[in-house]
Design a protein around this motif. Structure first.
Motif, PDB file in Angstrom:
ATOM      1  N   THR A  77     -41.230  -6.245   9.681  1.00 26.24           N
ATOM      2  CA  THR A  77     -41.723  -7.462  10.665  1.00 26.24           C
ATOM      3  C   THR A  77     -41.958  -6.966  12.720  1.00 26.24           C
ATOM      4  N   THR A  78     -42.208  -6.394  12.410  1.00 29.54           N
ATOM      5  CA  THR A  78     -42.910  -5.525  13.938  1.00 29.54           C
ATOM      6  C   THR A  78     -43.874  -6.424  14.788  1.00 29.54           C
ATOM      7  N   GLN A  79     -43.676  -5.814  15.545  1.00 29.96           N
ATOM      8  CA  GLN A  79     -44.276  -7.745  16.143  1.00 29.96           C
ATOM      9  C   GLN A  79     -44.412  -6.722  17.971  1.00 29.96           C
ATOM     10  N   ASP A  80     -44.999  -7.156  18.716  1.00 29.01           N
ATOM     11  CA  ASP A  80     -45.544  -6.527  20.021  1.00 29.01           C
ATOM     12  C   ASP A  80     -45.671  -8.083  20.704  1.00 29.01           C
ATOM     13  N   LEU A  81     -45.043  -8.590  20.989  1.00 32.40           N
ATOM     14  CA  LEU A  81     -44.649 -10.247  22.101  1.00 32.40           C
ATOM     15  C   LEU A  81     -44.442  -9.694  23.087  1.00 32.40           C
ATOM     16  N   LYS A 114     -36.977   2.174   2.486  1.00 31.01           N
ATOM     17  CA  LYS A 114     -38.021   2.307   2.937  1.00 31.01           C
ATOM     18  C   LYS A 114     -38.741   2.766   2.845  1.00 31.01           C
ATOM     19  N   GLU A 115     -40.487   2.601   3.362  1.00 28.56           N
ATOM     20  CA  GLU A 115     -41.842   3.184   2.624  1.00 28.56           C
ATOM     21  C   GLU A 115     -42.397   2.935   4.098  1.00 28.56           C
ATOM     22  N   GLU A 116     -43.260   4.427   4.546  1.00 27.76           N
ATOM     23  CA  GLU A 116     -44.329   3.939   5.542  1.00 27.76           C
ATOM     24  C   GLU A 116     -45.495   3.769   4.937  1.00 27.76           C
ATOM     25  N   THR A 117     -45.544   1.703   4.728  1.00 27.20           N
ATOM     26  CA  THR A 117     -46.587   0.727   4.346  1.00 27.20           C
ATOM     27  C   THR A 117     -46.735  -0.345   5.280  1.00 27.20           C
ATOM     28  N   ASP A 118     -48.067  -1.098   5.153  1.00 23.66           N
ATOM     29  CA  ASP A 118     -47.962  -1.670   5.382  1.00 23.66           C
ATOM     30  C   ASP A 118     -47.701  -3.047   5.116  1.00 23.66           C
TER      31      ASP A 118
END
Length: 584
Positions: A520-524, A508-512
């Motif tokens: 796969t971040t989402q804000d649906l 895990k890395e905090e990258t784009d």
């Protein structure tokens, strides 16, 4: 009552009815019209219309999971059937009987450029119990067959050829359906139909040759003496249970195991086995050992001489890693069909039921002295106290929410879990024993959890709760697209804005790139789905609001309900990983 005028369509309906196969899940299409008409016009069958084939297959999986009977899924030709594959693979590995019926084009119309036409024969061959590729009836649309495939048929040979086709098809149908029933496995029946497809008759005069499944002779020739001897002379025995249906093991055997000082029974929430003396939170035992300075010594103390396994796949990666590194002297697996060599030390496959094995192994009380159970019980009580303390200290997060949500479930509910983080968090907590737990652990995919839960609720008298993550829920949102969802159906969506499990995996890395391609971040807007499908909806983001929401969530309602719980995406992984440090 109407029947298709095509003999193979009539024949298949007769074969299903003769075996008591009643539930038919139909996805719309034209090529499957002969079967859709024949099933839906017959009041014997319970027909359900599910548009999305992937959802239809998981819906059927849920019905078969509960009834322990085959369910039919029926689709048109072309790519439609390929959408069945995820559920077919799940059924294959979970020993759930599904009967896949695909309508096909005639052989002479495959690979000539017709639409909705693919090579359908044996398409599921790696994950199916049997593939039946039926022959085309020659008494139907005869002139087209003569025109397009003159080598197959002449007008003089029609009657004789149809008799041969009928015999051939009956043989394959008998084999396929009997295998589905006897082996609890999916089977595929592919039927070619020529146009016209919609012509019907009022009565079916066809009398197919139906050979029903004969009772299988029980194997009473097992040589138990050797295994009873090993069992009674071992001072450290581990019983490890994976996915297991409720009430599958007689309580008297569970009581004997629970009181044996040489036995540690490790269960998971999907095991549906409960006893105060069992060890239900496996990772909470293993993780502190992994972090201990006496790691090797403690693992050797936990290492069993015999590990006895039954049920389906194990969720815990930690117990699998432990038993692969510290292999038992013997691994016995109990299953009528198959035994996976999960720990690379399988020594015996008992092809029978757990009750039959325990009847023989536990016929006499154990006389061995051992501190195996007592020692690990003290470790269990320690982590349980530490867990309660930890839950009092942590903020609103995935871990706190799972604890609260699982604790809130009323008695006698059916609980359906989605995969990935959801089922793994559920393993960390204790459930009320009357709750029946299910999860698609055959292939452990996130696809189809919602559809399976809805299908499983159809013949369940008690309410059903689906506990799911946001990605799994969104992935199968078409599962809500049907008319069969009961008002007492409940969904809790724990929405951490993406695939939270990837935040606790190596790399895990905090990258784009990580956020886009792994998490796969989402804000649906889940509320929009709830409104579209007529669910009651509530969303909460803190402890107080969640407590209030849960007070009314399970109350009776005219519509099903969705409760969305939004948790802090960047905080969850640290709280989970710190838990194992805390209890250590």
């Amino acid at each position: 009552m109407k029947y298709s005028n095509i003999p193979s369509a009539q024949s298949l309906v007769h074969h299903c009815k003769a075996r008591g196969i009643k539930n038919i899940i139909i996805s719309p299409g034209s090529r499957n019209a002969p079967l859709t008409i024949s099933f839906s016009e017959d009041p014997y069958f319970n027909c359900y219309s599910i548009v999305d084939e992937r959802c239809a297959a998981f819906f059927a999986l849920g019905i078969s999971q509960q009834l322990k009977q085959p369910t039919v899924i029926l689709c048109t030709s072309g790519s439609a059937m390929l959408n069945y594959y995820p559920a077919i693979a799940e059924a294959f590995y979970s020993d759930i009987p599904i009967i896949v019926i695909s309508a096909d084009r005639p052989p002479y119309k495959v690979d000539i450029g017709d639409g909705q036409t693919i090579r359908q024969e044996n398409v599921f061959e790696k994950h199916i119990g049997f593939s039946a590729n039926l022959k085309q009836d020659v008494c139907h649309a005869t002139q087209k067959i003569i025109k397009y495939d003159p080598n197959q048929l002449t007008e003089e040979s029609i009657d004789l050829s149809q008799i041969q086709v009928q015999k051939y098809n009956d043989k394959l149908l008998n084999t396929a359906l009997n295998i589905a029933l006897s082996d609890n496995t999916p089977v595929h029946i592919n039927i070619p139909f020529e146009e016209p497809l919609y012509e019907t008759v009022e009565e079916s005069a066809l009398l197919p040759e139906v050979n029903l499944l004969k009772d299988q002779a029980q194997n009473d020739q097992l040589e138990w003496q050797e295994y009873v001897h090993h069992w009674y002379n071992a001072s450290r025995k581990m019983v490890l249970v994976g996915v297991n249906p409720p009430n599958a093991v007689e309580q008297k055997y569970l009581e004997i195991l629970a009181k044996d000082p040489t036995v540690v029974v490790m269960t998971e929430c999907t095991s549906n086995l409960f006893h105060p003396n069992f060890f239900p939170n496996i990772d909470s035992i293993i993780a502190p050992i992994e972090k201990s300075a006496q790691r090797d010594e403690l693992f050797k103390m936990l290492r069993p001489e015999i590990v006895l396994t039954f049920g389906g796949l194990i969720v815990s990666k930690k117990i699998k890693a432990f038993l692969r590194d510290y292999t038992p002297l013997m691994h016995w697996h109990v299953n009528p069909k198959k035994a996976y060599n999960t720990f690379f030390c399988l020594t015996k496959h008992f092809k029978t039921s757990p009750n039959e094995v325990f009847k023989n192994l536990l016929a006499q009380p154990s006389t061995q002295e051992s501190d195996y159970y007592d020692y690990w019980t003290k470790r269990k009580e320690h982590y349980k106290l530490r867990r309660e303390q930890y839950l009092l200290e942590i903020p609103f997060s995935d871990m706190w929410v799972f604890h609260k949500a699982l604790k809130s479930i009323p008695s006698n509910y059916q609980l359906q879990l989605s995969n990935s983080s959801t089922v793994r968090y559920a393993q960390l907590f204790d459930l009320e024993p009357s709750i029946r737990v299910f999860c698609n652990r055959g292939t452990s995919g996130i696809d189809g959890s919602t559809s399976t839960a809805i299908g499983a609720s159809i013949y369940e008298s008690s309410p059903t709760l689906l506990l799911t993550g946001d990605l799994s829920f969104l992935y199968d949102s078409n599962g809500l697209w049907n008319n069969y969802i009961k008002p007492n159906f409940r969904i809790i969506v724990i929405n951490n804005g993406g695939g939270g499990i990837f935040r606790i995996l190596p790399g895990k890395e905090e990258t784009d790139n990580f956020n886009t391609f792994f998490e796969t971040t989402q804000d649906l807007k889940i509320q929009s789905l709830a409104e579209m499908y007529s669910f009651e909806f509530e969303s909460v983001t803190n402890k107080n609001d969640l407590n209030k929401a849960l007070d009314s969530f399970y109350q009776e309602s005219e519509k099903p309900k969705i409760l969305e719980i939004k948790t802090p995406r960047l905080l969850n992984d640290n709280i989970l990983l710190s838990y194992f440090d805390f209890i250590s």
